[in-house]
Write a protein that holds these residues in place. Structure first.
Motif, PDB file in Angstrom:
ATOM      1  N   MET A   1       0.847  -1.180   0.000  1.00 30.06           N
ATOM      2  CA  MET A   1       0.000   0.000   0.000  1.00 30.06           C
ATOM      3  C   MET A   1       0.894   1.245   0.000  1.00 30.06           C
ATOM      4  SD  MET A   1      -2.482   1.296   3.004  1.00 30.06           S
ATOM      5  CE  MET A   1      -4.184   1.252   2.584  1.00 30.06           C
ATOM      6  N   ALA A   2       0.689   2.112  -0.947  1.00 29.88           N
ATOM      7  CA  ALA A   2       1.495   3.332  -1.067  1.00 29.88           C
ATOM      8  C   ALA A   2       0.962   4.421  -0.132  1.00 29.88           C
ATOM      9  CB  ALA A   2       1.468   3.822  -2.506  1.00 29.88           C
ATOM     10  N   ASP A  30       8.687   7.203   0.931  1.00 29.69           N
ATOM     11  CA  ASP A  30       7.439   6.493   1.189  1.00 29.69           C
ATOM     12  C   ASP A  30       7.762   5.293   2.080  1.00 29.69           C
ATOM     13  OD1 ASP A  30       5.154   4.899   1.180  1.00 29.69           O
ATOM     14  OD2 ASP A  30       4.710   5.304  -0.926  1.00 29.69           O
ATOM     15  N   SER A  32       5.442   3.750   3.931  1.00 30.85           N
ATOM     16  CA  SER A  32       4.156   3.126   4.269  1.00 30.85           C
ATOM     17  C   SER A  32       4.201   1.602   4.272  1.00 30.85           C
ATOM     18  CB  SER A  32       3.068   3.621   3.316  1.00 30.85           C
ATOM     19  OG  SER A  32       3.374   3.274   1.980  1.00 30.85           O
ATOM     20  N   GLU A  33       5.065   1.023   3.441  1.00 29.54           N
ATOM     21  CA  GLU A  33       5.180  -0.443   3.402  1.00 29.54           C
ATOM     22  C   GLU A  33       5.968  -0.996   4.591  1.00 29.54           C
ATOM     23  OE1 GLU A  33       3.933  -2.663   1.092  1.00 29.54           O
ATOM     24  OE2 GLU A  33       2.825  -0.996   0.197  1.00 29.54           O
ATOM     25  N   ARG A  34       6.774  -0.159   5.209  1.00 34.12           N
ATOM     26  CA  ARG A  34       7.674  -0.602   6.284  1.00 34.12           C
ATOM     27  C   ARG A  34       7.183  -0.226   7.684  1.00 34.12           C
ATOM     28  NH1 ARG A  34      11.335  -3.918   5.361  1.00 34.12           N
ATOM     29  NH2 ARG A  34      13.028  -2.826   6.327  1.00 34.12           N
ATOM     30  N   ASP A  39       3.196   7.340   6.840  1.00 34.82           N
ATOM     31  CA  ASP A  39       3.347   7.016   5.422  1.00 34.82           C
ATOM     32  C   ASP A  39       4.613   7.601   4.808  1.00 34.82           C
ATOM     33  OD1 ASP A  39       1.000   5.595   5.359  1.00 34.82           O
ATOM     34  OD2 ASP A  39      -0.154   7.104   4.286  1.00 34.82           O
ATOM     35  N   TRP A 108      16.804   3.876   5.386  1.00 29.62           N
ATOM     36  CA  TRP A 108      15.526   3.640   4.715  1.00 29.62           C
ATOM     37  C   TRP A 108      15.711   3.504   3.207  1.00 29.62           C
ATOM     38  CZ3 TRP A 108      11.773   2.298   7.841  1.00 29.62           C
ATOM     39  CH2 TRP A 108      11.866   2.679   9.180  1.00 29.62           C
ATOM     40  N   ASP A 110      15.619   1.100   1.225  1.00 33.08           N
ATOM     41  CA  ASP A 110      14.724   0.189   0.518  1.00 33.08           C
ATOM     42  C   ASP A 110      13.329   0.783   0.311  1.00 33.08           C
ATOM     43  OD1 ASP A 110      14.230   0.076   3.253  1.00 33.08           O
ATOM     44  OD2 ASP A 110      13.680  -2.044   3.234  1.00 33.08           O
ATOM     45  N   CYS A 111      13.119   2.021   0.764  1.00 34.57           N
ATOM     46  CA  CYS A 111      11.829   2.691   0.592  1.00 34.57           C
ATOM     47  C   CYS A 111      11.883   3.605  -0.635  1.00 34.57           C
ATOM     48  CB  CYS A 111      11.489   3.517   1.829  1.00 34.57           C
ATOM     49  SG  CYS A 111      11.249   2.498   3.298  1.00 34.57           S
TER      50      CYS A 111
END
Length: 131
Positions: A1-2, A30, A32-34, A39, A108, A110-111
């Motif tokens: 989810m973005a 972003d 939000s996935e982590r 977000d 971060w 990987d974001c």
């Protein structure tokens, strides 16, 4: 989810405010996935404690005008690393030296990076335009 549209709008608002105070290297990630708590991380830096404070003041004013309320503020008095938590967006304003040392972008990495508008990216931190 973005990241949500609201989070993206607030990040851009904060980025513009920081850039207006000559923040350097403004980036948005972003996360939000982590993370479930927010977000977007917005990261900006200032060259000294006074500038960090000015950036924080500008961001707080812009976010207030946008209807966003700070849930938490930390480190504002010290002027080295201020954290402003608006729920959907967490704004990190760091002294340039602290930003290099803590290197949140690496933590971060990987974001996804959120593309900010041209006027919201701040300076690149270079003092010589020929570099």
């Amino acid at each position: 989810m973005a990241a949500t549209d609201r989070a993206l709008d607030l990040a851009i608002t904060a980025a513009h405010a920081a850039s207006d105070r000559k923040a350097q290297e403004v980036i948005a990630l972003d996360v939000s996935e982590r993370l479930v708590l927010t977000d977007v991380f917005l990261i900006a830096s200032g060259t000294n404690e006074r500038q960090v404070g000015a950036i924080v003041d500008a961001v707080e004013e812009a976010m207030h005008t946008s209807g966003a309320k700070a849930l938490r503020r930390e480190g504002v008095r010290e002027g080295r690393w201020a954290l402003l938590d608006y729920g959907d967006v967490v704004v990190h304003v760091q002294h340039a030296d602290d930003r290099v040392y803590y290197n949140l972008e690496r933590l971060w990495a990987d974001c996804p990076v959120i593309e900010l508008p041209e006027g919201a990216r701040g300076g690149d931190g270079r003092t010589d335009p020929q570099e």
